[in-house]
Design an enzyme around this catalytic site. Structure first.
Site, PDB file in Angstrom:
ATOM      1  N   GLU A   1      -8.288  -1.132   6.170  1.00 10.35           N
ATOM      2  CA  GLU A   1      -7.017  -1.245   6.899  1.00 10.35           C
ATOM      3  C   GLU A   1      -7.272  -1.302   8.405  1.00 10.35           C
ATOM      4  O   GLU A   1      -6.769  -2.170   9.105  1.00 10.35           O
ATOM      5  CB  GLU A   1      -6.122  -0.044   6.573  1.00 10.35           C
TER       6      GLU A   1
ATOM      7  N   ASN B   1      -2.854   6.939  17.104  1.00 14.00           N
ATOM      8  CA  ASN B   1      -3.911   6.978  18.127  1.00 14.00           C
ATOM      9  C   ASN B   1      -4.582   8.357  18.177  1.00 14.00           C
ATOM     10  O   ASN B   1      -5.797   8.457  18.370  1.00 14.00           O
ATOM     11  CB  ASN B   1      -3.316   6.645  19.504  1.00 14.00           C
ATOM     12  N   GLU B   2      -3.770   9.410  17.981  1.00 11.19           N
ATOM     13  CA  GLU B   2      -4.356  10.767  18.031  1.00 11.19           C
ATOM     14  C   GLU B   2      -5.363  10.952  16.887  1.00 11.19           C
ATOM     15  O   GLU B   2      -6.451  11.507  17.079  1.00 11.19           O
ATOM     16  CB  GLU B   2      -3.256  11.840  17.924  1.00 11.19           C
TER      17      GLU B   2
ATOM     18  N   GLN C   1       0.858  -1.192   0.000  1.00 11.85           N
ATOM     19  CA  GLN C   1       0.000   0.000   0.000  1.00 11.85           C
ATOM     20  C   GLN C   1       0.893   1.240   0.000  1.00 11.85           C
ATOM     21  O   GLN C   1       1.615   1.471   0.971  1.00 11.85           O
ATOM     22  CB  GLN C   1      -0.871  -0.038   1.263  1.00 11.85           C
TER      23      GLN C   1
ATOM     24  N   SER D   1       5.077  -1.188   3.954  1.00 12.05           N
ATOM     25  CA  SER D   1       5.257  -2.562   4.428  1.00 12.05           C
ATOM     26  C   SER D   1       5.297  -3.522   3.250  1.00 12.05           C
ATOM     27  O   SER D   1       4.555  -3.348   2.265  1.00 12.05           O
ATOM     28  CB  SER D   1       4.104  -2.969   5.346  1.00 12.05           C
TER      29      SER D   1
HETATM   30  C1  LIG Z   1       4.566  -0.581  11.301  1.00  7.62           C
HETATM   31  C2  LIG Z   1       4.100   0.439  10.303  1.00  7.62           C
HETATM   32  C3  LIG Z   1       3.721   0.033   9.041  1.00  7.62           C
HETATM   33  C4  LIG Z   1       3.306   0.977   8.102  1.00  7.62           C
HETATM   34  N1  LIG Z   1       2.954   0.535   6.855  1.00  7.62           N
HETATM   35  C5  LIG Z   1       2.548   1.429   5.927  1.00  7.62           C
HETATM   36  C6  LIG Z   1       2.227   0.998   4.602  1.00  7.62           C
HETATM   37  O1  LIG Z   1       2.327  -0.192   4.271  1.00  7.62           O
HETATM   38  N2  LIG Z   1       1.849   1.920   3.695  1.00  7.62           N
HETATM   39  C7  LIG Z   1       1.730   3.243   4.003  1.00  7.62           C
HETATM   40  O2  LIG Z   1       1.333   4.017   3.138  1.00  7.62           O
HETATM   41  N3  LIG Z   1       2.055   3.700   5.256  1.00  7.62           N
HETATM   42  C8  LIG Z   1       2.462   2.818   6.214  1.00  7.62           C
HETATM   43  N4  LIG Z   1       2.790   3.259   7.486  1.00  7.62           N
HETATM   44  C9  LIG Z   1       2.781   4.691   7.759  1.00  7.62           C
HETATM   45  C10 LIG Z   1       1.659   5.152   8.685  1.00  7.62           C
HETATM   46  O3  LIG Z   1       0.444   5.164   8.015  1.00  7.62           O
HETATM   47  C11 LIG Z   1       2.076   6.550   9.200  1.00  7.62           C
HETATM   48  O4  LIG Z   1       3.205   6.368  10.037  1.00  7.62           O
HETATM   49  C12 LIG Z   1       0.978   7.208   9.983  1.00  7.62           C
HETATM   50  O5  LIG Z   1      -0.100   7.547   9.162  1.00  7.62           O
HETATM   51  C13 LIG Z   1       1.494   8.497  10.682  1.00  7.62           C
HETATM   52  O6  LIG Z   1       2.121   9.334   9.768  1.00  7.62           O
HETATM   53  P1  LIG Z   1       3.575   9.928  10.076  1.00  7.62           P
HETATM   54  O7  LIG Z   1       4.452   8.798  10.486  1.00  7.62           O
HETATM   55  O8  LIG Z   1       3.982  10.739   8.911  1.00  7.62           O
HETATM   56  O9  LIG Z   1       3.382  10.839  11.363  1.00  7.62           O
HETATM   57  P2  LIG Z   1       2.854  12.341  11.376  1.00  7.62           P
HETATM   58  O10 LIG Z   1       1.595  12.445  10.580  1.00  7.62           O
HETATM   59  O11 LIG Z   1       3.959  13.269  11.024  1.00  7.62           O
HETATM   60  O12 LIG Z   1       2.466  12.519  12.906  1.00  7.62           O
HETATM   61  C14 LIG Z   1       3.442  12.836  13.912  1.00  7.62           C
HETATM   62  C15 LIG Z   1       2.707  12.983  15.244  1.00  7.62           C
HETATM   63  O13 LIG Z   1       1.783  14.089  15.173  1.00  7.62           O
HETATM   64  C16 LIG Z   1       0.470  13.648  15.521  1.00  7.62           C
HETATM   65  N5  LIG Z   1      -0.519  14.337  14.698  1.00  7.62           N
HETATM   66  C17 LIG Z   1      -0.448  14.572  13.360  1.00  7.62           C
HETATM   67  N6  LIG Z   1      -1.561  15.219  12.929  1.00  7.62           N
HETATM   68  C18 LIG Z   1      -2.362  15.382  14.027  1.00  7.62           C
HETATM   69  C19 LIG Z   1      -3.647  15.960  14.240  1.00  7.62           C
HETATM   70  N7  LIG Z   1      -4.336  16.505  13.234  1.00  7.62           N
HETATM   71  N8  LIG Z   1      -4.167  15.928  15.495  1.00  7.62           N
HETATM   72  C20 LIG Z   1      -3.472  15.373  16.536  1.00  7.62           C
HETATM   73  N9  LIG Z   1      -2.230  14.806  16.392  1.00  7.62           N
HETATM   74  C21 LIG Z   1      -1.690  14.804  15.159  1.00  7.62           C
HETATM   75  C22 LIG Z   1       0.455  12.153  15.213  1.00  7.62           C
HETATM   76  O14 LIG Z   1      -0.536  11.487  15.960  1.00  7.62           O
HETATM   77  C23 LIG Z   1       1.867  11.736  15.599  1.00  7.62           C
HETATM   78  O15 LIG Z   1       1.947  11.522  16.992  1.00  7.62           O
HETATM   79  C24 LIG Z   1       3.240   2.352   8.440  1.00  7.62           C
HETATM   80  C25 LIG Z   1       3.632   2.762   9.721  1.00  7.62           C
HETATM   81  C26 LIG Z   1       4.061   1.827  10.654  1.00  7.62           C
HETATM   82  C27 LIG Z   1       4.471   2.305  12.012  1.00  7.62           C
END
Ligand SMILES: Cc1cc2nc3c(=O)[nH]c(=O)nc-3n(C[C@H](O)[C@H](O)[C@H](O)COP(=O)(O)OP(=O)(O)OC[C@H]3O[C@@H](n4cnc5c(N)ncnc54)[C@H](O)[C@@H]3O)c2cc1C
Length: 379
Positions: A226, A344-345, A108, A143
């Site tokens: 998902e 979680n947020e 994905q 992933s």
């Molecule tokens: C094990 C694992 C597998 C994954 N596999 C895939 C995959 O196969 N394909 C794929 O596309 N993605 C994948 N992901 C990515 C995952 O979807 C993102 O990590 C996730 O959506 C968070 O995005 P980010 O890491 O950019 O964090 P950010 O969006 O930068 O967030 C950083 C922090 O800010 C907080 N935050 C951000 N916006 C808000 C808001 N509006 N209100 C309150 N808090 C907020 C978040 O909760 C977090 O604590 C994977 C992630 C993990 C950990």
């Protein structure tokens, strides 16, 4: 076959067919031949056309095994269901059966360095050139990309309209030479996910899923599947991990201590409550009742369960938990559960907004053309 017979047959099949160290693709083909892959998926597309009841019975029987199905979890949990819901019949005929048989692996491709929680901010572009689209950009945290044959790609096809309106969804060939996959190692020491660089990769228009410009609504479909599939553990291991987590904790602690027993009971109750909630959502989905944002509640409960189990392990077992082979993975992976599939947020925001009816977050970017937003690498 009634359910008791189905259970007996599933138990016997699992006892005869789950072998340590087997090639996952060979296992999936056997699983499909035996009628246990895509149990509730339509017969027409290679599924078994059965009900949630059979699926649950099989999951219960598989809970004591480790099925080698992890590399198919994204395809089974997200990409396949998206194609069933939103793809064309040609796409279903081409892709669903090989996915169910383990002949083709899916990933994905949504998240990017500048688009995670705000996934509608993706900058990967796809530009139309006749019957072909040319995709260019970078994805991250993908992933199983290192093994994938196909990827579900969310890309920007029109930067002149607001961010949710200019997206389209595609099936991209992960074996094309313009796709480069680089593994990212996490604290378990393994590379569960990757960076993916997409360099002018052609995608036939026939591989567009949904209308051009309607990619956001297709993405929402994928995200819903998902969250439901993560919380239900689709393709993960047949449930052995969580059962093992409990057993390992019981084995490593003094269960004559009431404090320990309290913790273990709480863990069991949380896990059982989540199981029942998942069963209810699955039954409702089958009956045509859309779980909507309650899928986010299930995913949040699972992430909180993983964190609770990790906290309990460290508080009851102490530092030895980190080197206990049965506990250490669960400890290292718990924080990832609170991120992958939406943090979680973000789950709380969705529940507040769509389940509890609280005022939504202020959104200043809803009507602004994407190219004018300061997101990702855009100045
Ligand atoms: C094990 C694992 C597998 C994954 N596999 C895939 C995959 O196969 N394909 C794929 O596309 N993605 C994948 N992901 C990515 C995952 O979807 C993102 O990590 C996730 O959506 C968070 O995005 P980010 O890491 O950019 O964090 P950010 O969006 O930068 O967030 C950083 C922090 O800010 C907080 N935050 C951000 N916006 C808000 C808001 N509006 N209100 C309150 N808090 C907020 C978040 O909760 C977090 O604590 C994977 C992630 C993990 C950990």
């Amino acid at each position: 076959m009634n359910l008791a017979e189905y259970r007996r047959a599933a138990r016997e099949w699992l006892a005869d067919n789950v072998r340590d160290g087997e090639d996952p693709r060979v296992f999936m083909a056997r699983l499909h031949d035996a009628g246990y892959s895509g149990i509730t998926w339509p017969l027409q597309w290679g599924g078994q056309g059965l009900t949630q009841a059979e699926e649950r019975v099989f999951a219960e029987e598989a809970a004591s095994c480790t099925l080698p199905t992890f590399m198919f979890s994204i395809g089974l949990g997200m990409c396949g269901p998206t194609l069933l819901d939103r793809g064309t019949d040609e796409q279903r005929a081409r892709f669903v059966r090989p996915l169910l048989r383990g002949q083709e692996v899916w990933c994905q491709l949504f998240s990017e360095p500048g688009a995670g929680s705000d996934v509608a901010a993706v900058q990967t572009r796809a530009e139309r050139d006749g019957d072909t689209w040319i995709a260019d950009g970078q994805k991250v945290w993908t992933s199983v990309a290192e093994r994938a044959d196909w990827g579900l790609l969310l890309a920007r096809t029109d930067p002149d309209v607001p961010k949710h309106k200019g997206l389209s969804m595609f099936v991209i060939d992960m074996r094309h030479p313009g796709v480069t996959v680089r593994p990212l190692r996490d604290m378990t020491g393994r590379a569960h996910f990757n960076e993916v660089f997409i360099d002018r990769v052609p995608i036939p228009d026939a591989h567009r899923v949904g209308a051009a410009g309607d990619g956001w609504s297709v993405a929402v479909t994928t995200l819903l599947h998902e969250r439901l599939s993560i919380s239900a553990g689709v393709g993960m291991s047949g449930g052995k991990d969580s059962a093992d987590g409990f057993e390992a904790l019981r084995a490593a602690t003094d269960t004559s201590d009431p404090h320990v027993r309290d913790g273990l009971v709480e863990l069991h109750l949380r896990s059982r409550a989540l199981d029942l909630f998942n069963q209810r959502l699955a039954q409702e989905t089958k009956a045509g009742i859309f779980p909507g944002a309650r899928g986010s509640a299930a995913k949040l409960l699972l992430a909180e369960l993983a964190l609770f189990r990790a906290d309990l392990a460290t508080s009851l077992v102490g530092p030895a938990a980190v080197v206990d082979p049965a506990l250490s993975d669960a400890l290292a992976l718990a924080p990832a559960m609170a991120l992958g599939g939406g943090t979680n947020e973000i789950m709380r925001n969705i529940i507040g907004d769509r389940v509890l009816g609280l005022p939504p977050e202020p959104r200043l970017d809803k009507t602004v053309p994407f190219k004018e937003l300061k997101v990702g690498t855009q100045e």
